[in-house]
Write a protein that holds these residues in place. Structure first.
Motif, short mmCIF file in Angstrom:
data_model
loop_
_atom_site.label_atom_id
_atom_site.label_comp_id
_atom_site.label_asym_id
_atom_site.label_seq_id
_atom_site.Cartn_x
_atom_site.Cartn_y
_atom_site.Cartn_z
N GLU A 161 70.56 -22.33 54.58
CA GLU A 161 69.55 -22.67 53.59
C GLU A 161 68.81 -21.46 53.04
O GLU A 161 68.44 -21.42 51.88
CB GLU A 161 68.50 -23.63 54.20
CG GLU A 161 69.07 -25.01 54.49
CD GLU A 161 68.31 -25.70 55.61
OE1 GLU A 161 67.15 -25.35 55.87
OE2 GLU A 161 68.91 -26.59 56.25
N SER A 162 68.55 -20.51 53.90
CA SER A 162 67.79 -19.35 53.43
C SER A 162 68.31 -18.05 54.03
O SER A 162 68.94 -18.06 55.08
CB SER A 162 66.30 -19.51 53.82
OG SER A 162 66.22 -19.59 55.23
N SER A 163 68.03 -16.94 53.35
CA SER A 163 68.48 -15.63 53.83
C SER A 163 67.28 -14.76 54.18
O SER A 163 66.53 -14.38 53.29
CB SER A 163 69.29 -14.91 52.74
OG SER A 163 70.50 -15.57 52.56
N PRO A 164 67.10 -14.42 55.48
CA PRO A 164 66.00 -13.53 55.86
C PRO A 164 66.34 -12.08 55.48
O PRO A 164 67.48 -11.77 55.14
CB PRO A 164 65.92 -13.69 57.37
CG PRO A 164 67.28 -14.09 57.78
CD PRO A 164 67.91 -14.82 56.64
N ASP A 165 65.34 -11.19 55.55
CA ASP A 165 65.57 -9.78 55.26
C ASP A 165 66.15 -9.07 56.47
O ASP A 165 66.77 -8.00 56.36
CB ASP A 165 64.27 -9.09 54.85
CG ASP A 165 63.73 -9.69 53.54
OD1 ASP A 165 64.44 -9.55 52.51
OD2 ASP A 165 62.67 -10.32 53.57
N LEU A 166 65.92 -9.67 57.68
CA LEU A 166 66.44 -9.07 58.92
C LEU A 166 66.53 -10.14 59.99
O LEU A 166 65.68 -11.01 60.07
CB LEU A 166 65.48 -7.95 59.39
CG LEU A 166 65.77 -7.32 60.75
CD1 LEU A 166 67.07 -6.50 60.73
CD2 LEU A 166 64.60 -6.41 61.16
#
Lengths: 679, 203
Positions: B43-48
Motif C-alpha cells: 500500500e505504501s512505500s517508506p523512505d527506509l
C-alpha cells in the motif's frame, strides 16, 4: 733353355743370373771372353749375353770369335753394356753380328721381352751378318781400335774431371773446416795440436796461436768430468785414439779463460792413417759445445722430477693430511734441490702460522719443539716475511739480510732460504719454505715452490670438500629418510623411471620388484586418484612446468598411503622435456593429523555456532534494556548502559571466535582439502 | 517528513524505537512480522526500512529477497537492525542489497546518527546524480557509480563492525575496485569529485 752370361763384374753377373733364373732360364756365368769360349765349347747354349769392357778378351773380340765359328754363330748374341754407349759403338757391335745392343740400365721386364724375341727370331739374320763382317778382318780391327781409343780418351777425360773435383772438394773441405760450428783440432802422432778451426778457438776460448803446440794432456785445460773430478790427460779421447788406433769419444768440461767459466764439450777423435801403415800419423778431434744442451737436459730432468713429485702428491690424496704434508715437504726439497723445508698453514686472520711438519733434515739437525708449532707472524720470525710482504721472498745471502734477528738456539744453520705464500681467493692460507740449496735460489725455484704449495692446498682443499660432500650426502640421505622423502627421476626419452631407496620404501616395494617404467609407477597409484595423477604428469611433461600434487598410493599389501610429489621438468634448448626429477614424500601422518585437526575445528565451529545463536537471543533482552534505559535520563542510566555494553562485548568476542574458526576451517579446506565436511 | 518502517518481532523494541524515531522527527510505520511488512508495502512505500533478521516464521533475509524482487519495492532502502553478528557468507551475499547494518543493542543516539547518516548519503547520491546528468554523464555510468558507491559504503560498514582483524577478510573484489576507480575518473572528467573520506561511517 740355357743362357751364357759374360761379365767381369760379379755384381752384374749376380743381378743378371738372378733375374734370368727367376724367369725359368738356366744360366752359366763367365768372367771374360776367354772363359766364355771355353764354356761354349764344353756345352750347348741357346743365347749369349755379354758385356763389352772386360779384361783378357773384351766383348767385341768375343763376338768375333763366336760369329766366325760355324757352330757358335747360330747362337743369338746380345750385348749388354754400360761403357760403350755411343751410336758408333752400337753400330760396330751390331755389324759384328749381335742380335741386340742393350744399354744398361734397363727395366727387367723389357730386357726379358727382348731376350724372348731374340731367341725366337735370331738364327737366319745372324748368319747373314757374319758373312759380311768376317770377310774383312782389316776393317774390323780398324774400327775396333778406333772404339778402344775413343774409350780411353773418355777415361782420361773422366780422370781429369775427378782431379779437378778433388781440388774443388779440398777447398770446399777447407771452407767447411773453418766455418763449421763444431770445433776441430788436428793433432800429430805425438798428440800436439797442429791445426784448429775458428769454432775450436771460440769454444776453448783461446786463439790458435796459444793452443798450437799444446797437447791434450796439458794441465792448462783444467779438464774435468761431469761430477767435477779432474779428467786425466791419458784418458783424453785424442790420446786414446792415437794409442788404440780406434775412434774414441768422451764428454768433458774445459776451462774457457776468455769467459772464466767451464764449457762442456762432446769430443769425437778419429785417428788418421797413411795407406798401408798401422800407426796413425795424427788424429782429428772434433767437438761440440754441449754446455747449453747439458743445462737444458738438467732443467728437463728437474722439471720432470717436479712433475713426478706433483703427480705423486695427487696419488696420495686419500692419505691422512699429516702424510700429505710430510710427502709435500719431501717434494719441496726435491724440486728445489734444498736441504731443509717446511710447510705451514696460516690462520684465517693471517696472524699465526701453524707448522705441522718439518723436513727430516730439520728434525735431525736441530731441536724443535713437538708438533705443531705456532708462530706469530708479526713477531721476529724471518720465515713470516713472505706473509708480511704477501709475495715470494728469496734470501740468498742470509748473513747480510737486514731483517735477520738471529736464530734461537737449536735452529738449523741457514745460509740462504726461500719462502712463498699460498693464496686462496686473495687470502694467504699457507706458506712453503725451503733452505740451503747448493746454488742460489732463483725466481724459477720460487715459481716451482708456489706450484707445489698450490697443489698441496688444492689437494687438502679438495680432500676437505670431498669429505664435506660425503658428509652432506649422508646427512641428506638421513634427512630424506627421516622426512620420508624419496627421489623420483624420469628419463622421458628412455621411458626410465627411477626411485631412490626411500622412494621405494614409501611405495612399500623392493628394488627388484620395480620395473622402472612410468606404467609400473602408475599401477601403484590409488585407482580413484589415477586419472588425475596421469593428467598431472602428462601435462607437466608436455608443458615443461613444475607441479606439486598429492595423491594416494596402494602398497602391495593393500595399505593406503598419502604422498606429496614435487615434480620438476628439465627442458632441452629446443624446449622438449627430456628429463624430470622430483621428490616423493609420505604425508600420510600429516594427512591424518590434518584430518583430526579439521574434525576438531569443525566441532569447535559447530559449538560456537550454537553459542552464536544463543548470543542473538541474549542480545534481544539486552536491546530492550538499552532501549528502555536510554529513553529517560534516570539515575543509573549510564551504569546500566555500560554494563550492557560489557556483556555485549563479551558475547561479541564469542561471535568473533566463531568467525575465526570458520576462517581456519575454510583455509584448511582450500589448502589441504581432500575431505568434505563430515559429522 | 521521512517515513521509516520498523520490522521486528519484539513488540517492546518496536514500541521503544518508534518512540525514539518519532521524537527525532521521523514518521514511523511498524510491522511485527515479515508478512505484515510485505502487506503494508503493497500500500505504501517508506523512505527506509529497518529490518530485524531473527524472526519466525519468515526471517529478515527472506523478507529482503521479497522486497528486492517486487517491482514497486525493489528500490526501497533497507537497513538491517539485528542482534545477529554478521557472517562472511551473509556479508558477501547480502551487502549489495542492503543500505546499512546495525547491531543490537544500540543506543538511541547511535541509531539516530546512523539513520541520519544514511539520509545524508541518499541526498549526496541524489545531488551526484542530478549534477552528473546536468553535466552530460551518461545514464549507465551514473547508475553504476551509484551502485558501487553504495557497495563501497557497505563494505566500509562491515569492516567497522568486524574490527581490524576480521574486517580484513571483507573487501570489494579487485575488478569492482578497478571499475570504481574508472568511474571516479569519468566523473572527475565532468568536474565531480567523490570524497570517500567524507562518506566514511561509524557504526
Amino acid at each position: 733353355m740355357k743362357i751364357l752370361v759374360v761379365d767381369d763384374k760379379s755384381e752384374n753377373r749376380y743381378m743378371l743370373e738372378s733375374m734370368l733364373r727367376s724367369s725359368g732360364y738356366d744360366v752359366v756365368p763367365a768372367i771374360n771372353g776367354v772363359e766364355a769360349l771355353e764354356k761354349l765349347h764344353a756345352d750347348t747354349f741357346d743365347l749369349i749375353i755379354s758385356d763389352i769392357l772386360m779384361p783378357r778378351m773384351d766383348g767385341f773380340m768375343f763376338i768375333r770369335e763366336c760369329k766366325t765359328d760355324p757352330v757358335l754363330n747360330k747362337i743369338p748374341f746380345i750385348f749388354y753394356t754400360a761403357s760403350y754407349t755411343s751410336e758408333k759403338d752400337r753400330e760396330f757391335g751390331m755389324s759384328l753380328g749381335a742380335e741386340q745392343y742393350i744399354l744398361k740400365p734397363i727395366e727387367p721386364d723389357e730386357f726379358l721381352e727382348i731376350i724372348k724375341k731374340t731367341v725366337l727370331s735370331a738364327p737366319s739374320q745372324a748368319q747373314a751378318k757374319v758373312a759380311r763382317e768376317v770377310r774383312d778382318e782389316e776393317a774390323f780391327f780398324e774400327t775396333y781400335n778406333s772404339r778402344l781409343v775413343h774409350k780411353l780418351e773418355e777415361k782420361i777425360g773422366e780422370l781429369q774431371a775427378s782431379k779437378y773435383s778433388l781440388e774443388e772438394s779440398e777447398s770446399e773441405l777447407r771452407f767447411l773446416f773453418d766455418t763449421m760450428t763444431e770445433g776441430v783440432l788436428f793433432l800429430d802422432s805425438d798428440g800436439i795440436i797442429i791445426r784448429a778451426n775458428k769454432a775450436a778457438e771460440d769454444i776453448l776460448g783461446l786463439p790458435f796461436e796459444q793452443m798450437q803446440g799444446r797437447t791434450s794432456t796439458d794441465e792448462r785445460w783444467h779438464a774435468v768430468y761431469e761430477d767435477g773430478t779432474p779428467f786425466p790427460g791419458e784418458r783424453h779421447p785424442a790420446v786414446q785414439a792415437l794409442d788404440s788406433g780406434r775412434e774414441t769419444t768422451g764428454v768433458m768440461g774445459v776451462y774457457n779463460p776468455s769467459e772464466d767459466d767451464y764449457r762442456w764439450i762432446d769430443i769425437h777423435s778419429v785417428p788418421q792413417f797413411h795407406p798401408g801403415e798401422t800407426a796413425p800419423f795424427g788424429v782429428y778431434s772434433r767437438f761440440r759445445d754441449v754446455t747449453l744442451q747439458k743445462k737444458i737436459r738438467k732443467e728437463r730432468e728437474l722439471h720432470s722430477k717436479r712433475i713426478e713429485e706433483l703427480l705423486e702428491l695427487h696419488r696420495i690424496i686419500d692419505s691422512p693430511e699429516q702424510t700429505i704434508m710430510v710427502r709435500a715437504i719431501d717434494a719441496s726439497l726435491v724440486i728445489t734441490s734444498s736441504a731443509y723445508g717446511f710447510i705451514g698453514l696460516v690462520s684465517d686472520d693471517e696472524s699465526k702460522l701453524v707448522v705441522h711438519a718439518w723436513s727430516e733434515g730439520v728434525m735431525k739437525n736441530c731441536t724443535v719443539p713437538s708438533m705443531p708449532v705456532h708462530f706469530n707472524i708479526s713477531g721476529p720470525f724471518v720465515w713470516g716475511e713472505c706473509i708480511r710482504q704477501r709475495k715470494a721472498v728469496i734470501i740468498n745471502n742470509f748473513d747480510d739480510y737486514p731483517a735477520k734477528h738471529g736464530f734461537p738456539g737449536g735452529h738449523v744453520a741457514i745460509d740462504h732460504f726461500m719462502a712463498v705464500p699460498v693464496f686462496d681467493m686473495g687470502r694467504i692460507v699457507a706458506m712453503c719454505a725451503v733452505a740451503n740449496k747448493e746454488e742460489p735460489y732463483t725466481s724459477d725455484d720460487a715459481g716451482t715452490l708456489t706450484t707445489l704449495g698450490n697443489t698441496v692446498w688444492e689437494i687438502m682443499h679438495r680432500k676437505q670438500s670431498a669429505e664435506a660432500l660425503r658428509k652432506r650426502e649422508a646427512q641428506l640421505l638421513e634427512a630424506q629418510r627421516l622426512a620420508r622423502l624419496g627421489n623420483i627421476d624420469y628419463d622421458v626419452t628412455g621411458n626410465y623411471l627411477s626411485l631412490s631407496d626411500e622412494g621405494l620404501r614409501i611405495l612399500g616395494i623392493q628394488a627388484e620388484e620395480f620395473q622402472g617404467t612410468l606404467d609400473d609407477y602408475y599401477s601403484r597409484i590409488h585407482p580413484d586418484d589415477l586419472d588425475q595423477v596421469k593428467t598431472m604428469y602428462t601435462t607437466c611433461i608436455e608443458s615443461g612446468g613444475r607441479e606439486i600434487f598429492e595423491h594416494r598410493i596402494l602398497r602391495p599389501g593393500g595399505e593406503e598411503r598419502y604422498v606429496q610429489v614435487r615434480f620438476r621438468t628439465v627442458k632441452e634448448p629446443g624446449g622438449t622435456v627430456t628429463y624430470c626429477s622430483g621428490t616423493i614424500q609420505d604425508i600420510t601422518d600429516r594427512k591424518l593429523t590434518e584430518k583430526q585437526l579439521e574434525v576438531s575445528i569443525l566441532r569447535i565451529t559447530q559449538n560456537l555456532e550454537q553459542m552464536a545463536i544463543l548470543n542473538d537471543q541474549i542480545r534481544n533482552p539486552l536491546s530492550v534494556i538499552t532501549a528502555i534505559t536510554d529513553l529517560e535520563d534516570g539515575q543509573y542510566k549510564q551504569k546500566i548502559l555500560s554494563a550492557v555494553r560489557e556483556i555485549n562485548d563479551l558475547i561479541t568476542r564469542l561471535d568473533q571466535g566463531w568467525l575465526e574458526s570458520d576462517k581456519v576451517r575454510k583455509f584448511l579446506k582450500t589448502h589441504y582439502g581432500f575431505y568434505e565436511e563430515s559429522g | 517528513m521521512k517515513t521509516i518502517m520498523l520490522v521486528d518481532d519484539n513488540p517492546t523494541l518496536v514500541m521503544l524505537y518508534s518512540e525514539v524515531l518519532r521524537r527525532n522527527g521521523y514518521a514511523v510505520r511498524t510491522a511485527l512480522s515479515g508478512k505484515e511488512c510485505l502487506d503494508i508495502l503493497r500500500e505504501s512505500s517508506p523512505d527506509l526500512i529497518l529490518l530485524d533478521i531473527m524472526m519466525e516464521p519468515m526471517d529478515g533475509w527472506e523478507v529482503l529477497t521479497e522486497i528486492r524482487s517486487g517491482n514497486s519495492t525493489k528500490t526501497i532502502p533497507v537497513m538491517v537492525l539485528s542482534a545477529k553478528y554478521p557472517q562472511y557468507d551473509e556479508i558477501s551475499s547480502h551487502s549489495p542489497h542492503i543500505d546499512g547494518y546495525v547491531m543490537k543493542p544500540v543506543t538511541h543516539e547511535s541509531l539516530i546518527r546512523i539513520v541520519g547518516d544514511f539520509f545524508r548519503f541518499r541526498d549526496y547520491l541524489d545531488t551526484l546524480v542530478t549534477r552528473a546528468e546536468e553535466r552530460g554523464a551518461d545514464e549507465a555510468t551514473i547508475r553504476e557509480s551509484v551502485a558501487l558507491l553504495r557497495h563501497w559504503r557497505m563494505v566500509e560498514m562491515f569492516r567497522s563492525i568486524l574490527g581490524p582483524d576480521l574486517g580484513r577478510e571483507v573487501s570489494m573484489d579487485p575488478e569492482q575496485m578497478e571499475r570504481f576507480n574508472v568511474l571516479k575518473k569519468i566523473l572527475a572528467g565532468h568536474g565531480i569529485t567523490i570524497d570517500e573520506a567524507g562518506l566514511r561511517i561509524e557504526s
